[in-house]
Design an enzyme around this catalytic site. Structure first.
Site, PDB file in Angstrom:
ATOM      1  CG  ASP A   8      -1.683   1.193   1.450  1.00  0.00           C
ATOM      2  OD1 ASP A   8      -2.425   1.544   0.527  1.00  0.00           O
ATOM      3  OD2 ASP A   8      -1.569   1.830   2.518  1.00  0.00           O
ATOM      4  CG  ASP A  10      -1.605   7.694   0.259  1.00  0.00           C
ATOM      5  OD1 ASP A  10      -0.530   8.192  -0.087  1.00  0.00           O
ATOM      6  OD2 ASP A  10      -2.668   7.851  -0.359  1.00  0.00           O
TER       7      ASP A  10
END
Ligand code: B16
Ligand code: MG
Length: 215
Positions: A8, A10
């Protein structure tokens, strides 16, 4: 034995929460909606549209038209993009870069699995683009986390099966996406204490050893 690692973006590799917060806060203020950091935490890993819907839970005015919804999302995104221009390679911690280099040297395929439509822009601003073999983001999916599409596409782009892929996530929605995609789900940050994680780490420094021990 894991063959691929899907990150991922952010909240795992870079910390754009404050930029999201400031941009959503400006939009909420325009509509007179109460918005705070706790509500902002609920937006982690969630798409832009669903984020707006969460913020609108506290809206008491006339229902917004589809055109207004689009206008407010555009307002938020333009403001967010302005804030993102402040990002630079210095926003990526050295231990993050070291982890990516080490995993590559060990032969893992690396991909991004982010809900964000701004992922490629962030990767460019922070000089992370070349560290990855593939990017799956908000521009190539029709269903956002907790649906597994973004991670399954990442594995597909890498040419690796989901059951030999690990996903690293800071959001519960992302852990649910990894688990339902049949991947090994590793929680970090806010998702580290989520019961659905297969494993948790405090920092990416721990990641290479964790993966090595999964034989
Ligand atoms: P955008 P991730 C997610 O990125 C963010 O956590 C979430 O807060 C944001 O709403 C979403 O991207 C969509 O972002 O508006 O830039 O398309 O954590 O999945 O990398
Ligand atoms: Mg995240």
């Amino acid at each position: 034995m894991m063959k691929a690692v899907i990150f991922d973006l952010d909240g795992v590799l870079v910390f754009t929460d404050q930029y999201h917060y400031r941009a959503w806060k400006e939009m909420a203020d325009k509509l007179g909606i109460y918005f705070d950091e706790e509500i902002n935490n609920r937006l982690r890993g969630v798409s832009r549209r669903e984020s707006l819907e969460i913020i609108l839970e506290r809206y008491e005015g006339e229902p917004l038209t589809e055109e207004q919804i689009q206008e407010y999302m555009t307002f938020k995104n333009n403001r967010y993009r302005e804030l993102l221009t402040e990002m630079s390679p210095a926003d990526v911690e050295q231990e993050v870069r070291a982890c990516l280099v080490e995993l590559r040297d060990k032969g893992y395929k690396l991909a991004i699995g982010s809900s964000s439509k701004n992922a490629k822009f962030i990767l460019e601003k922070t000089d992370l683009t070349a560290a990855f073999d593939a990017v799956s983001d908000g521009t190539n999916i029709s269903q956002s986390k907790p649906h597994p599409e973004v991670f399954l596409k990442a594995a597909q782009y890498l040419g690796v099966d989901p059951d030999v892929s690990a996903a690293i996530e800071d959001a519960k929605a992302g852990i649910d996406a990894a688990v339902s995609g049949g991947m090994y789900a590793i929680g970090i940050g806010d998702a580290a204490d989520y019961a659905a994680c297969d494993a948790s780490i405090k920092s990416l420094v721990e990641l290479p050893a964790l993966l090595e021990n999964l034989v």
